[in-house]
Design a protein around this motif. Sequence first.
Motif: not given
Length: 222
Positions: A113, A115-117, A120, A122, A162, A165, A169
């Motif tokens: 993911s 976004l996850s910690k 990603g 997070g 990183y 994303f 984005f």
Amino acid sequence: MNKFIFLSNFFTENWWKILLIIFFIVIFVFVLIGLIGALIRFIMRKQAKAVDKDMGKLIVSRLIDNPKDYKEIANIKSMDRFFKASALPLSLLFVALILYLIYGFTFSRWSDSLLSKETGIGSLFYLLDFSSIKYIPPLALDWEKIVWFAPSPFTDERIFNYFIFAFTFSGGIIYLIDVQAYVARKYRINKTAKEIFSANLDKIDLGTFYNGQMKNVDENNK
């Protein structure tokens, strides 16, 4: 009875925290909506000027004298602007795809993911663990058990996420802005096509128009 006393004490001690959280959430939502609205209005104004710049000389020189030709040429110019503007975001998305394929084939981590910690972005922020909050029936929550996770940036292969994303984005946001700009130009083209070639007499000073025509007739009769 003891439970109700406990709940009463809990709300007395923590009501301001709950209200403060709700207040900041509401403020954030309104600010976000306002910023999005301001961005849309800015793009609308800017793209209206772009259409006027593309078509102004053609209208003034009377090379276009009907709405059909106006809309056809304006849409071609607008589409050309869209393709040129899309080069940057599509390039960013392509780079993100290449990085994703390299990361996946090299480390066999296709399901990470972004976004996850754990895998990603997070890991770059302070995060709340809401699962640690204890529910107290019937209407209370034990906020004292809330857990904060500190940032823990990666130093291994997960650092790829990183960049994936960031490129995804930024490319996605820029492309959405380009699409909105195209829609804004489309609206401006349809609007100006009706206004420029409209036979609506409400926008014409009939007195000046009539007097001017009579003056020309008198001069021609002399």
